[in-house]
Structures are given as C-alpha cells and as structure tokens.
Design a protein around this motif. Sequence first.
Motif, PDB file in Angstrom:
ATOM      1  N   LEU A   1      -4.843  10.234  -6.380  1.00  0.00           N
ATOM      2  CA  LEU A   1      -3.221   9.966  -7.262  1.00  0.00           C
ATOM      3  C   LEU A   1      -3.419   8.564  -8.157  1.00  0.00           C
ATOM      4  N   GLY A   2      -2.990   7.875  -9.073  1.00  0.00           N
ATOM      5  CA  GLY A   2      -3.552   6.332  -9.936  1.00  0.00           C
ATOM      6  C   GLY A   2      -4.085   7.342 -11.084  1.00  0.00           C
ATOM      7  N   HIS A   3      -3.215   6.735 -12.096  1.00  0.00           N
ATOM      8  CA  HIS A   3      -4.569   6.527 -13.415  1.00  0.00           C
ATOM      9  C   HIS A   3      -5.978   6.181 -13.513  1.00  0.00           C
ATOM     10  N   CYS A   4      -5.861   5.043 -13.040  1.00  0.00           N
ATOM     11  CA  CYS A   4      -7.234   4.470 -13.395  1.00  0.00           C
ATOM     12  C   CYS A   4      -8.267   3.920 -11.441  1.00  0.00           C
ATOM     13  N   PRO A   5      -9.224   4.158 -11.583  1.00  0.00           N
ATOM     14  CA  PRO A   5      -9.943   4.180  -9.868  1.00  0.00           C
ATOM     15  C   PRO A   5      -9.527   2.587  -9.376  1.00  0.00           C
TER      16      PRO A   5
ATOM     17  N   LEU B   1     -14.920  -5.471  -7.937  1.00  0.00           N
ATOM     18  CA  LEU B   1     -16.114  -7.155  -8.551  1.00  0.00           C
ATOM     19  C   LEU B   1     -16.814  -7.388  -7.874  1.00  0.00           C
ATOM     20  N   ALA B   2     -17.949  -7.132  -8.638  1.00  0.00           N
ATOM     21  CA  ALA B   2     -18.828  -8.150  -7.266  1.00  0.00           C
ATOM     22  C   ALA B   2     -18.803  -9.188  -7.150  1.00  0.00           C
ATOM     23  N   ASN B   3     -19.270  -9.820  -6.547  1.00  0.00           N
ATOM     24  CA  ASN B   3     -19.039 -11.252  -6.066  1.00  0.00           C
ATOM     25  C   ASN B   3     -17.907 -11.746  -5.727  1.00  0.00           C
ATOM     26  N   GLY B   4     -16.376 -10.778  -6.296  1.00  0.00           N
ATOM     27  CA  GLY B   4     -15.320 -11.464  -5.848  1.00  0.00           C
ATOM     28  C   GLY B   4     -14.407 -10.380  -5.562  1.00  0.00           C
ATOM     29  N   GLU B   5     -13.208 -10.716  -5.450  1.00  0.00           N
ATOM     30  CA  GLU B   5     -12.090  -9.708  -5.413  1.00  0.00           C
ATOM     31  C   GLU B   5     -10.801  -9.480  -6.525  1.00  0.00           C
ATOM     32  N   SER B   6     -10.239  -7.729  -5.761  1.00  0.00           N
ATOM     33  CA  SER B   6      -9.037  -7.808  -6.158  1.00  0.00           C
ATOM     34  C   SER B   6      -8.187  -7.415  -5.615  1.00  0.00           C
ATOM     35  N   ASN B   7      -6.217  -7.542  -6.168  1.00  0.00           N
ATOM     36  CA  ASN B   7      -5.581  -7.336  -5.522  1.00  0.00           C
ATOM     37  C   ASN B   7      -4.879  -6.116  -5.357  1.00  0.00           C
ATOM     38  N   SER B   8      -6.045  -5.059  -6.276  1.00  0.00           N
ATOM     39  CA  SER B   8      -5.673  -4.026  -6.095  1.00  0.00           C
ATOM     40  C   SER B   8      -7.122  -3.012  -5.041  1.00  0.00           C
ATOM     41  N   SER B   9      -6.549  -2.625  -3.265  1.00  0.00           N
ATOM     42  CA  SER B   9      -7.468  -1.853  -3.010  1.00  0.00           C
ATOM     43  C   SER B   9      -7.695   0.142  -3.167  1.00  0.00           C
ATOM     44  N   GLY B  10      -6.505   0.576  -4.175  1.00  0.00           N
ATOM     45  CA  GLY B  10      -7.530   1.679  -4.575  1.00  0.00           C
ATOM     46  C   GLY B  10      -7.061   1.699  -5.761  1.00  0.00           C
ATOM     47  N   PRO B  11      -6.152   2.901  -6.314  1.00  0.00           N
ATOM     48  CA  PRO B  11      -5.979   3.380  -7.392  1.00  0.00           C
ATOM     49  C   PRO B  11      -5.231   3.153  -8.544  1.00  0.00           C
ATOM     50  N   VAL B  12      -4.995   2.389  -9.740  1.00  0.00           N
ATOM     51  CA  VAL B  12      -4.334   1.996  -9.874  1.00  0.00           C
ATOM     52  C   VAL B  12      -3.353   3.514 -11.612  1.00  0.00           C
ATOM     53  N   ASN B  13      -1.976   3.033 -11.357  1.00  0.00           N
ATOM     54  CA  ASN B  13      -1.400   3.360 -12.021  1.00  0.00           C
ATOM     55  C   ASN B  13      -0.542   3.327 -13.506  1.00  0.00           C
ATOM     56  N   VAL B  14      -0.682   3.700 -14.636  1.00  0.00           N
ATOM     57  CA  VAL B  14      -0.428   3.583 -15.943  1.00  0.00           C
ATOM     58  C   VAL B  14       0.057   2.231 -16.274  1.00  0.00           C
TER      59      VAL B  14
ATOM     60  N   LYS C   1      -1.004  -3.962 -13.017  1.00  0.00           N
ATOM     61  CA  LYS C   1      -1.740  -5.518 -14.029  1.00  0.00           C
ATOM     62  C   LYS C   1      -2.053  -5.280 -12.006  1.00  0.00           C
ATOM     63  N   VAL C   2      -3.517  -5.888 -12.144  1.00  0.00           N
ATOM     64  CA  VAL C   2      -4.816  -6.083 -11.304  1.00  0.00           C
ATOM     65  C   VAL C   2      -5.024  -7.420 -11.624  1.00  0.00           C
ATOM     66  N   THR C   3      -4.772  -8.400 -10.534  1.00  0.00           N
ATOM     67  CA  THR C   3      -5.205  -9.859 -10.800  1.00  0.00           C
ATOM     68  C   THR C   3      -7.429 -10.132 -10.250  1.00  0.00           C
ATOM     69  N   PHE C   4      -7.664 -11.048 -10.713  1.00  0.00           N
ATOM     70  CA  PHE C   4      -8.972 -11.220 -10.049  1.00  0.00           C
ATOM     71  C   PHE C   4      -9.766 -12.471  -9.183  1.00  0.00           C
ATOM     72  N   LYS C   5     -10.470 -13.064  -8.294  1.00  0.00           N
ATOM     73  CA  LYS C   5     -10.918 -13.635  -8.179  1.00  0.00           C
ATOM     74  C   LYS C   5     -12.098 -13.624  -7.465  1.00  0.00           C
ATOM     75  N   CYS C   6     -12.941 -14.699  -7.819  1.00  0.00           N
ATOM     76  CA  CYS C   6     -14.729 -14.457  -7.427  1.00  0.00           C
ATOM     77  C   CYS C   6     -14.836 -15.571  -5.902  1.00  0.00           C
TER      78      CYS C   6
END
Length: 265
Positions: free
Chosen positions: A83-87, A91-104, A107-112
């Motif tokens: 389930l989820g529209h986008c895998p 982010l190599a050498n960083g992380e996002s606030n998403s742990s799985g698929p993302v729906n349409v 929004k996902v945020t990133f930090k290094c």
Amino acid sequence: MSDHLMCCRIVSCLMIMWLISDSGAASCPEPPPVDNSIFIAKEAEGQLWGTYLCTKGYHLVGPDSFWCNDSKEWDASTPECRLGHCPGPVLANGESNSSGPVNVREKVTFKCDDHYILKGSNWSECLGDHTWEPPLPICKSRDCDPPGYPEHGYFDGGAFTSGSVVTYFCKERYHLVGQRELRCLDGEWSGQVPACERNPEAPTPAGQIAFEKALHAFQERKDLCSATKSFLKRLEESGLTVDELKSSLEMKKAELKAKIVQHHS
C-alpha cells in the motif's frame, strides 16, 4: 488472436492473464499469488515470460519480470504489492520521517547525518505519477574533493576538510592569475582554480636601457603632450623595436600584478 488461449482467474485478489499458444508453455506452474496485483504471462522465444502489475494505490517491491525456465520453474522470488503510491524514500547519509510507502500528496521531510550537508529541498511530496516533487535531495560531505592543479603550477595543503585552505604557486618563469588561496566551505571550494601564465620574454639589455631612458624622459615633462613627444623621440633615437617595447610593457605589467597579489595575500 484465434491462435491464443486467454483465461483470467482471481486468486487471493490476484488476476492472472495467460497469453500462450503452446501447450508445453502452459505446463509451467501458476505463479505465486500476490495480493492487489495483475500477473500477465505470454510466450516469447519458446519460453514463458510473466510480469506483475500492482493495482492503483499499491507499488511493487521485488522483481517484476520472470521466466519459466527449462525446469518448469519461475526464476525469481515472489514480489509484493504494498500500500502506498510512492516507495519510501532512501537518503544516503541521512534520514526521513517516513518508514515505508507514502500515499499521494503526503509530504516527507529530510535531514542529514553529522558532517553532511543537505543539497536540495528538505521536504518532498509524493505525486500521482509515482514521482517526488521537489526532487529527492542528497547528503553531501562537508569535506571537499581534492582541488585541481593549474598547468605549470601546484598547491600547498594536504587537508581538504571543511574550513581548510590550500595555497597556489606557479613554477619558475610563470605568474599566478586568479585567487592564490581557496577555502573548503561545506563541501565546495571558495573559487575557481587559478592559472599560471608564462612571464613575457625580457627585452635585450640595450632595448631595456632605451625603454628606461624614454620612460624617464616622459616622467620629466609635466605637460602630457610634451612628455609624449619626448618619449616617442627617445624611442626613435634608440632604435627600440615595437616587439621590445611591448615586452618591456608586459614585464612592467607582470611586476605590478605580482606586487598587488603579494600585498593582498
């Protein structure tokens, strides 16, 4: 299409579509069921080829194409339609606030990680065509790659960590054009690699003396018109060639540039 046998079956929410024309190919086993997908199989070059297509709102995780080999077995492991529209973004050498698929429209945020700097946007949105907007960023090291060498020159400094400085020098008979020092700032050098240009050829001793005398005659006159006439007259009397005059002027220019660079460095 009369030569083709087509059948559709629903198995655990799996639709299987066969497009085969040979009973031998049909002896391959049915592919493993994958929920929320359509499996399409057809014969090509005497072998049975198949692919999974996930239904809307799901994305494929794992291989999407298979061959039924000579042993009448499928040559790849079974994928999933999650389930989820986008895998989930990686982010190599960083992380996002998403742990799985993302729906349409999510929004996902990133930090290094420490010692890395974010290049790009710190957020992205999943679009309906399975892409991200803005594009996914990267985490770049705060250290710099080795700087380039100018032809006929070199630099002093072996550390390329953030904040370090390299100093450029030219070989004998060449002078520096550009910045003498470059600093590493968050993974980028503070300017372009300078160049080393060849010094102009020195005029003959006689030509140099003639030029100095003509220049002295020019400086003695306060009136510009009179000074110019005196300068040209001395040049004509000395027999100084145009090339020697040009070389003398280029030498003076190079010496002046060197003094300015030395003053600022």
